[in-house]
Scaffold this active site. Structure first.
Site, PDB file in Angstrom:
ATOM      1  N   HIS A 216       0.810  -1.220   0.000  1.00 32.18           N
ATOM      2  CA  HIS A 216       0.000   0.000   0.000  1.00 32.18           C
ATOM      3  C   HIS A 216       0.839   1.263   0.000  1.00 32.18           C
ATOM      4  CE1 HIS A 216      -3.419  -2.564   0.457  1.00 32.18           C
ATOM      5  NE2 HIS A 216      -4.038  -1.572  -0.130  1.00 32.18           N
ATOM      6  N   ARG A 323     -10.994   3.726  -0.796  1.00 30.41           N
ATOM      7  CA  ARG A 323     -10.471   2.960   0.344  1.00 30.41           C
ATOM      8  C   ARG A 323     -10.767   3.757   1.614  1.00 30.41           C
ATOM      9  NH1 ARG A 323      -6.121   1.644  -3.711  1.00 30.41           N
ATOM     10  NH2 ARG A 323      -5.907  -0.622  -3.748  1.00 30.41           N
ATOM     11  N   GLU A 462     -11.049 -11.234  -4.143  1.00 32.99           N
ATOM     12  CA  GLU A 462      -9.603 -11.097  -3.934  1.00 32.99           C
ATOM     13  C   GLU A 462      -9.031 -12.262  -3.133  1.00 32.99           C
ATOM     14  OE1 GLU A 462      -8.716  -7.447  -1.860  1.00 32.99           O
ATOM     15  OE2 GLU A 462     -10.476  -7.599  -0.594  1.00 32.99           O
ATOM     16  N   ASN A 485      -4.613  -7.360  -6.574  1.00 32.64           N
ATOM     17  CA  ASN A 485      -3.424  -7.276  -5.706  1.00 32.64           C
ATOM     18  C   ASN A 485      -3.412  -8.411  -4.696  1.00 32.64           C
ATOM     19  OD1 ASN A 485      -3.281  -4.847  -7.022  1.00 32.64           O
ATOM     20  ND2 ASN A 485      -4.014  -3.642  -5.295  1.00 32.64           N
ATOM     21  N   ASP A 486      -4.539  -8.562  -4.011  1.00 32.37           N
ATOM     22  CA  ASP A 486      -4.609  -9.636  -3.022  1.00 32.37           C
ATOM     23  C   ASP A 486      -4.840 -10.985  -3.681  1.00 32.37           C
ATOM     24  OD1 ASP A 486      -4.083  -8.559  -0.462  1.00 32.37           O
ATOM     25  OD2 ASP A 486      -5.957  -7.440  -0.582  1.00 32.37           O
ATOM     26  N   CYS A 533     -10.290  -3.503  -9.795  1.00 30.45           N
ATOM     27  CA  CYS A 533      -9.765  -2.314  -9.124  1.00 30.45           C
ATOM     28  C   CYS A 533      -8.382  -2.573  -8.535  1.00 30.45           C
ATOM     29  CB  CYS A 533     -10.726  -1.786  -8.070  1.00 30.45           C
ATOM     30  SG  CYS A 533     -11.108  -2.981  -6.807  1.00 30.45           S
TER      31      CYS A 533
HETATM   32  C1  PEP Z   1      -6.741  -5.492  -4.232  1.00 30.55           C
HETATM   33  O1  PEP Z   1      -6.452  -6.297  -3.351  1.00 30.55           O
HETATM   34  O2  PEP Z   1      -6.514  -5.686  -5.452  1.00 30.55           O
HETATM   35  C2  PEP Z   1      -7.384  -4.215  -3.891  1.00 30.55           C
HETATM   36  C3  PEP Z   1      -7.817  -3.395  -4.816  1.00 30.55           C
HETATM   37  O3  PEP Z   1      -7.475  -3.900  -2.578  1.00 30.55           O
HETATM   38  P1  PEP Z   1      -6.248  -3.348  -1.705  1.00 30.55           P
HETATM   39  O4  PEP Z   1      -5.111  -3.065  -2.655  1.00 30.55           O
HETATM   40  O5  PEP Z   1      -6.737  -2.150  -1.007  1.00 30.55           O
HETATM   41  O6  PEP Z   1      -5.953  -4.490  -0.793  1.00 30.55           O
HETATM   42 MG    MG Z   2      -7.235  -6.089  -1.318  1.00 29.40          MG
END
Ligand code: PEP
Ligand code: MG
Length: 603
Positions: A216, A323, A462, A485-486, A533
């Site tokens: 992040h 977020r 995710e 991402n996750d 996203c």
């Molecule tokens: C993700 O996990 O892709 C996501 C958009 O959420 P974050 O990056 O806030 O965990």
């Molecule tokens: Mg995430």
């Protein structure tokens, strides 16, 4: 400029302070594009105030546990730094290894650790204060011995003690308001909360020793448009002056004390990048439409409310991911319903009728909010798999209810959608829906205005299990948002914030692509909207593949919208689908990457 010896990656006292400043280059992971050139500031928390208070007898065990947790974090950090140092040239690697071993030994059954424990239990001092007192006591006994070797060792103890205090206090970095404009920050590690405090008008960019591309902190850097490089081995290891620094966030290079010719070369490159950027910005007036006439919704992800202006300037068709963590960072108290309502309302007003997708709290894992430490309980051995995101919200219904109430009230001001992070089964979604109905009923009873029809309730896909069970979720969710991402982190068991395994973090791994495809097909069968996203959405390299797989809604850091729009306008969805089918027949990431890159090269 501040350049203190004996800090950062743990460098020894600096013999060459004041000597000639030699140009040095380092390589790391390029996480946020652009070039920053400016005075260096080594951020090290050394000047932080140490909180002092006494604790009650019944708090002693909790305080000892807090100290033990900070100890564990400090040991983990030092081990990581040690493994990072192994990549340095031989002599430096050996020297650093010894030093970090010495620091590690000070954290295991040492006088420092025993002394702090005793002060917490016996004198009932808070842990930070106990560390400070113990260091002072050790310092006194060392100075009484008048030995140069011990004096140097004391410096190390002090450094280790400061690391403990930093990990206990979990304070964000100083607001950096006293720095000259255009400063470049060098640090061992920055948290998302630290980064959120950086004002891009003052801070030109940053580089860190630790950190991964999809952490992040990196996402926050991209959101703020700050050039950044992370995972830079040896960045703070060498003693010596650090006057000017260049951070090339596009190539992943950091140059300390650059020669005038190097500065001139990077200035030219920076000007060129700015020119390209201005060209791209002209696309704002054009729709995101493919060559065969398919319109794509390009939305913005918001880390901080101040990005709203950027999102509208980039022509975002909505906010695909707000977020809500930003409301909980860098503060000691929790935000109430009214404060959250005002924040969401302002976003809806600012978006003037375009959809705004607000995600409930996604705290946990690497996203830590000090104000929530009372509810998150003891630190988990596996925070990424622990009590976080929707699990925490469902356990702490007050948190969830306040957020839902704030969202319902804000929904009067525009099309708000509610998004739930880290959903792993339908039961969680049902429980939130019930909570939403209850909160709505309560608000109506109190005569508070909320929309007649409750806002759509969507889930993040995710967790691999959620993708595999996407049909079940699609039957009850109003929309899906793919959190790549996750999804990548959990599918491949790769910590997204750990630079040591960053080379394995592969969006094109066939397992990841199959899960994405699975979720898209489930959403299409259930006729619910689906977007991406995660950071994949904002990288034009993946646009053809995502469109080819059937996606029509992408949400990203506002700064990435123009580049992705440019790619969309050069694409044909029929050709992209054909290429996506060919890609989905492959099992090898290398072959997949080649097929995608060849297709991109045709554009
Ligand atoms: C993700 O996990 O892709 C996501 C958009 O959420 P974050 O990056 O806030 O965990
Ligand atoms: Mg995430």
């Amino acid at each position: 400029m501040k350049n203190e010896p004996g800090k950062g990656d743990g460098n020894p006292a600096d013999p060459s302070e004041g000597g000639p400043a030699e140009e040095r280059s380092y390589h790391g992971i390029a996480v946020s594009p652009g070039i920053a050139i400016g005075p260096a500031h080594v951020s090290d928390h050394f000047d932080q105030a140490v909180p002092e208070y006494e604790i009650e007898a019944e708090q002693v065990e909790d305080e000892r546990a807090r100290f033990a947790a900070a100890l564990a974090v400090s040991i983990k950090q030092l081990r990581k730094l040690k493994s990072k140092a192994q990549g340095l040239p031989d002599a430096a690697s050996e020297e650093m290894g010894y030093l970090l071993d010495a620091h590690l030994s000070m954290l295991t059954n040492s006088r420092l650790v025993r002394g702090v424990d005793k002060r917490i239990a016996g004198e009932r001092h808070n842990a930070e204060w106990a560390v400070q007192e113990e260091i002072a006591a050790i310092g006194e006994s060392f100075s009484a011995m008048r030995d140069a070797y011990l004096a140097a060792r004391f410096d190390d103890i002090r450094i280790v003690g400061m690391r403990l205090i930093r990990n206990l206090a979990k304070r964000p970095f100083e607001a950096l308001s006293h720095l000259p404009d255009g400063t470049v920050i060098l640090a061992e590690e920055l948290t998302p909360a630290d980064t959120a405090l950086m004002d891009p008008r003052r801070v030109a960019g940053f580089a860190t020793v630790l950190g991964g591309a999809e952490s992040h902190t990196s996402i926050m850097a991209r959101a703020l448009g700050l050039p950044a490089v992370v995972g830079v081995a040896g960045l703070l290891a060498q003693p010596g002056r650090r006057d000017t620094v260049i951070v090339d966030g596009s190539a992943g290079i950091v140059v300390i004390n650059p020669e005038p010719a190097t500065i001139a070369r990077y200035r030219e490159r920076r000007d060129e990048l700015r020119r390209q950027r201005r060209q791209l910005d002209k696309l704002r007036r054009f729709p995101a439409i493919t060559r065969d006439g398919v319109e794509i919704a390009l939305e913005a992800n918001l880390e901080l409310p101040r990005e709203l202006e950027q999102a509208t300037a980039a022509g975002a068709t909505g906010l695909g991911l707000v977020r809500s963590e930003f409301l909980y960072m860098n503060r000691d108290t929790l935000p109430g319903e009214d404060e959250q309502f005002a924040a969401f309302r302002d976003l809806l007003k600012g978006m003037e009728g375009r959809p705004v997708t607000v995600r409930t709290l996604d705290i946990g894992g690497e996203k830590i909010a000090e104000a929530l430490s009372g509810v998150t309980g003891a630190p988990s051995a596996n925070p990424a798999l622990g009590l976080r995101a929707i699990r925490l919200s469902l356990k702490e219904r007050k948190l969830l209810d306040a957020q839902l109430a704030a969202m319902l009230r804000a929904a009067v001001y525009g099309p708000l959608r509610i998004l739930l992070p880290m959903i792993c089964n339908v039961g969680e979604l049902r429980r939130v829906r019930e909570a939403l109905v209850q909160v709505a009923r309560r608000l109506r009873r109190r005569g508070i205005a909320i929309p007649e029809q409750l806002p759509p309730l969507g889930v993040m896909i995710e967790i691999p299990g959620a993708a595999l069970a996407a049909d079940a979720l699609a039957a009850e969710a109003d929309f899906f948002a793919l959190g790549t991402n996750d999804l990548i982190q959990y599918t491949l068991a790769i910590d997204r914030g750990d630079e040591q395994v960053a080379y394995l973090y592969d969006p094109l791994h066939p397992a990841v692509l199959r899960l994405i495809q699975f979720a898209i097909e489930a959403a299409h069968r259930a006729r619910i909207p689906i977007s991406v996203c995660g950071e994949m959405a904002g990288d034009p390299r993946f646009t053809a593949l995502l469109l080819g797989l059937g996606l029509r809604e992408l949400s990203m850091t506002p700064g990435n919208i123009p580049r992705v729009k440019q790619r969309i306008r050069s694409l044909d969805t029929v050709a992209a689908s054909r290429r996506a089918r060919a890609i989905m027949d492959q099992w090898d990431s290398g072959r997949i990457a080649a097929l995608l890159d060849d297709f991109n090269a045709l554009a």
